[in-house]
Design a protein around this motif. Structure first.
Motif, short mmCIF file in Angstrom:
data_model
loop_
_atom_site.label_atom_id
_atom_site.label_comp_id
_atom_site.label_asym_id
_atom_site.label_seq_id
_atom_site.Cartn_x
_atom_site.Cartn_y
_atom_site.Cartn_z
N ILE A 21 106.92 43.72 27.24
CA ILE A 21 105.84 44.36 27.71
C ILE A 21 105.97 45.76 28.17
CG2 ILE A 21 103.84 43.91 29.16
CD1 ILE A 21 104.55 40.85 28.89
N ALA A 22 105.09 46.58 27.81
CA ALA A 22 105.37 48.06 28.39
C ALA A 22 103.84 48.41 28.65
CB ALA A 22 105.92 49.06 27.42
N GLN A 23 103.47 48.77 29.80
CA GLN A 23 102.34 49.29 30.28
C GLN A 23 102.65 50.64 31.13
OE1 GLN A 23 100.48 46.08 32.06
NE2 GLN A 23 99.50 45.26 30.28
N ASP A 24 103.83 51.12 30.90
CA ASP A 24 104.17 52.47 31.82
C ASP A 24 103.44 53.53 31.59
OD1 ASP A 24 106.11 50.38 32.19
OD2 ASP A 24 107.71 51.42 31.55
N GLU A 25 102.97 53.80 30.28
CA GLU A 25 102.36 55.05 29.99
C GLU A 25 100.85 54.77 29.65
OE1 GLU A 25 104.17 58.06 29.89
OE2 GLU A 25 106.03 57.08 30.18
N ARG A 26 100.25 55.89 29.65
CA ARG A 26 98.62 55.90 29.14
C ARG A 26 98.50 55.63 27.64
NH1 ARG A 26 95.05 60.16 31.93
NH2 ARG A 26 93.63 58.99 30.90
N GLN A 28 99.00 54.29 23.89
CA GLN A 28 99.33 52.92 23.37
C GLN A 28 100.63 53.22 22.51
OE1 GLN A 28 96.44 51.62 20.77
NE2 GLN A 28 97.18 49.32 20.72
N ASN A 31 103.74 53.33 24.46
CA ASN A 31 104.04 51.97 25.13
C ASN A 31 104.73 51.17 24.25
OD1 ASN A 31 103.28 52.22 28.08
ND2 ASN A 31 101.12 51.58 27.72
N ARG A 32 104.09 51.27 22.89
CA ARG A 32 104.62 50.48 21.73
C ARG A 32 105.98 50.86 21.78
NH1 ARG A 32 100.74 50.81 17.79
NH2 ARG A 32 99.77 48.94 18.70
#
Length: 86
Positions: A21-26, A28, A31-32
């Protein structure tokens, strides 16, 4: 593609489901990309073959040093005791 042996190794070490799971950046898309990098890293770790530990023995000199230290400590503790009333 993974060989059957590699698949078995991944299943045994990482389990049947790999999740990143990656929610570090704004973004998408970014993050992918991060999630894919993390998945690849998890796969790499699961596929890594640990080197067998080669058991070692203390050398005779090291063993003797250890025993000598124990004898010294034993003697020091013996000297702290009150004298025998025998």
């Amino acid at each position: 593609m993974l060989t059957p042996a590699q698949k078995r190794r991944v299943l045994s070490r990482a389990g049947p489901v790999l999740r990143a799971i990656a929610q570090d950046e704004r973004s998408q898309v970014r993050n992918r990309e991060l999630a894919i990098e993390r998945l690849v890293e998890q796969l790499r770790e699961a596929l890594k073959v640990e080197r067998r530990r080669v058991p070692t023995k203390p050398s005779p000199a090291a063993r003797e040093r250890r025993l000598e230290g124990k004898r010294r400590r034993s003697q020091a503790k013996r000297l702290r005791r009150p004298p025998d009333e025998g």
